[in-house]
Design a protein around this motif. Sequence first.
Motif, PDB file in Angstrom:
ATOM      1  N   ILE A   1      10.568   7.292   8.648  1.00 41.22           N
ATOM      2  CA  ILE A   1       9.917   7.525   9.930  1.00 41.22           C
ATOM      3  C   ILE A   1      10.448   6.502  10.930  1.00 41.22           C
ATOM      4  CG2 ILE A   1       7.716   7.577  11.156  1.00 41.22           C
ATOM      5  CD1 ILE A   1       6.374   8.373   8.594  1.00 41.22           C
ATOM      6  N   PRO A   2      10.984   6.943  12.052  1.00 42.58           N
ATOM      7  CA  PRO A   2      11.525   5.999  13.045  1.00 42.58           C
ATOM      8  C   PRO A   2      10.478   4.985  13.504  1.00 42.58           C
ATOM      9  CG  PRO A   2      12.162   8.264  13.573  1.00 42.58           C
ATOM     10  CD  PRO A   2      11.164   8.347  12.472  1.00 42.58           C
ATOM     11  N   HIS A   3      10.920   3.731  13.635  1.00 41.72           N
ATOM     12  CA  HIS A   3      10.075   2.627  14.097  1.00 41.72           C
ATOM     13  C   HIS A   3       8.905   2.353  13.143  1.00 41.72           C
ATOM     14  CE1 HIS A   3      12.337   3.139  17.783  1.00 41.72           C
ATOM     15  NE2 HIS A   3      11.896   4.386  17.878  1.00 41.72           N
ATOM     16  N   PHE A   4       9.041   2.793  11.866  1.00 41.31           N
ATOM     17  CA  PHE A   4       7.977   2.521  10.908  1.00 41.31           C
ATOM     18  C   PHE A   4       8.587   2.120   9.568  1.00 41.31           C
ATOM     19  CE2 PHE A   4       4.408   4.099   8.089  1.00 41.31           C
ATOM     20  CZ  PHE A   4       3.560   3.044   8.392  1.00 41.31           C
ATOM     21  N   LYS A   5       8.528   2.941   8.573  1.00 38.30           N
ATOM     22  CA  LYS A   5       9.067   2.621   7.256  1.00 38.30           C
ATOM     23  C   LYS A   5       9.331   3.908   6.487  1.00 38.30           C
ATOM     24  CE  LYS A   5       5.422   0.272   5.945  1.00 38.30           C
ATOM     25  NZ  LYS A   5       4.465  -0.480   5.089  1.00 38.30           N
TER      26      LYS A   5
ATOM     27  N   TYR B   1       6.543   7.004  23.687  1.00 29.54           N
ATOM     28  CA  TYR B   1       7.317   6.222  24.660  1.00 29.54           C
ATOM     29  C   TYR B   1       8.291   5.266  23.961  1.00 29.54           C
ATOM     30  CZ  TYR B   1       3.777   7.774  28.016  1.00 29.54           C
ATOM     31  OH  TYR B   1       2.936   8.533  28.802  1.00 29.54           O
ATOM     32  N   ALA B   2       8.355   5.300  22.632  1.00 29.10           N
ATOM     33  CA  ALA B   2       9.178   4.337  21.879  1.00 29.10           C
ATOM     34  C   ALA B   2      10.631   4.368  22.375  1.00 29.10           C
ATOM     35  CB  ALA B   2       9.113   4.662  20.393  1.00 29.10           C
TER      36      ALA B   2
ATOM     37  N   MET C   1      -1.984   3.466  23.873  1.00 33.30           N
ATOM     38  CA  MET C   1      -2.143   3.073  22.471  1.00 33.30           C
ATOM     39  C   MET C   1      -2.036   1.566  22.332  1.00 33.30           C
ATOM     40  SD  MET C   1      -0.268   4.598  19.071  1.00 33.30           S
ATOM     41  CE  MET C   1       1.395   4.098  19.521  1.00 33.30           C
ATOM     42  N   THR C   2      -2.953   0.992  21.566  1.00 38.85           N
ATOM     43  CA  THR C   2      -2.916  -0.440  21.281  1.00 38.85           C
ATOM     44  C   THR C   2      -2.827  -0.648  19.772  1.00 38.85           C
ATOM     45  OG1 THR C   2      -5.343  -0.576  21.205  1.00 38.85           O
ATOM     46  CG2 THR C   2      -4.266  -1.002  23.326  1.00 38.85           C
TER      47      THR C   2
END
Length: 467
Positions: free
Chosen positions: A258-262, A402-403, A410-411
């Motif tokens: 998963i992009p920007h995750f793992k 928006y990545a 989102m926080t």
Amino acid sequence: MTDNENKPVDIFQDVGEAAENVTDNNQVVQEIESLCMQCHEQGMTRLLLTRIPFFKEVVLMSFACPHCGFRNSEIQNAGVIQPRGCIQTLQVTSKGDLDRQVVKSETCSSTFVELDLEIPPQRGQLTTVEGLLSNVLEDLDADQPARKDIDPETYEKIAAFIQKGRDMLEGRAYPFILRLNDPAGNSWIEPQAGDPQTKWSRVEYDRTPEQNQALGLANPEEGQQDDHDIRPDEVHTFPASCPSCTHPCNTHMKLVEIPHFKEVVIMSTVCDDCGYKSNEVKTGGEVSSLGRKITLKVEDADDLARDILKSETCALSIPELNLDLHPGTLGGRFTTLEGLLAQVHDELYGRVYSQQSDSMETEKNAKWQAFLDGLSEAREGKRQFTIILDDPLAASYLQNIYAPDPDPNMTTEDYERTHEQNEDLGLNDMVLEGYEDENENENEAAKRVAEEEAGNAAKRQETESEA
């Protein structure tokens, strides 16, 4: 032949529906003469095949002997063994909680945590929280007069135990916890709309081979497979057995990044014999040192298309809808926000609430209807709400559209896990450092023992030679 003639007859009906269809020639309760095991005369067994609203099909049985007055009643599950076992937990904080229905199958063990009381699997029961505890206390109290003369010390201990149980029933010992553990997945504690995570929870788990054997299910055959690396975007298939019908089937597994995750592992099982389907998501990689809390303000229907990964350790809440899901509920899921809300709605409607039910109180019925209506509005993008994912292992993900820039709606907050959370996750017992030193110390100790044994053997040989 008409369609009605081809349609199978449903012998399990709701009590209200069955009562409406009663005629002189069509009796709801079946009566069968059977032998009384007390006096060995003929008594009468009555059977009622019914469906408990929001749960499953059951057979209610009662026996009465007109000769000796012996009576007995029990409940048997008439459904199938569920694919996974389940643990249902209720924190009792008021008199209303004591009136909640409890379905306890013959494979279920129940525990009153504060009493340190575990009731082993026995005959099935349809009762309430109060009834379940009262039966235990009555059984214990029945032998107290004889116990007082034979073993006064034990009598005093049991009397104190019974008094503590009665304090719980009379509201002087709130809160206390009731937990049902059923490997067959056929036991149930009645939930209510708006129950928070700390009030009512249902967690599913995979059965052990011993539990499958006790239920009469075949264990999966261990297939021999060649060792090879699991690479992303490759689908791997390995043999398994269906948890529903135990016939052989295939389980498919795929590693997805998963992009920007793992990396996550998606597993899917489909049985061609009974039609059983399941899918599950497991996160890969190391255990995060911090927990993570993700909060998203959903403002329009476009937000419902965001990808979401909810791990088994993640709690989910939506304050505007009074929705609070305990970790373990729904298992691991990789879907969209809309898909997750749809699954929550489908799980609740029919299993917990149905408009066709006539057994629910009017006030409670209206409360459930308002809750599910709000869930449907949120699912269709007609209502703004806030979704909160709280995962102590930081193994859950909510897509940032928006990545790589920050999402204004989102926080993300990282936090230190508490000792209790680490204990529940089994992290306090993990040894992460000192393996090398431990191995070196073991090798040195083994070397010293070997040298001592060799020296002792040499001395014995010298003594034997001199003799």
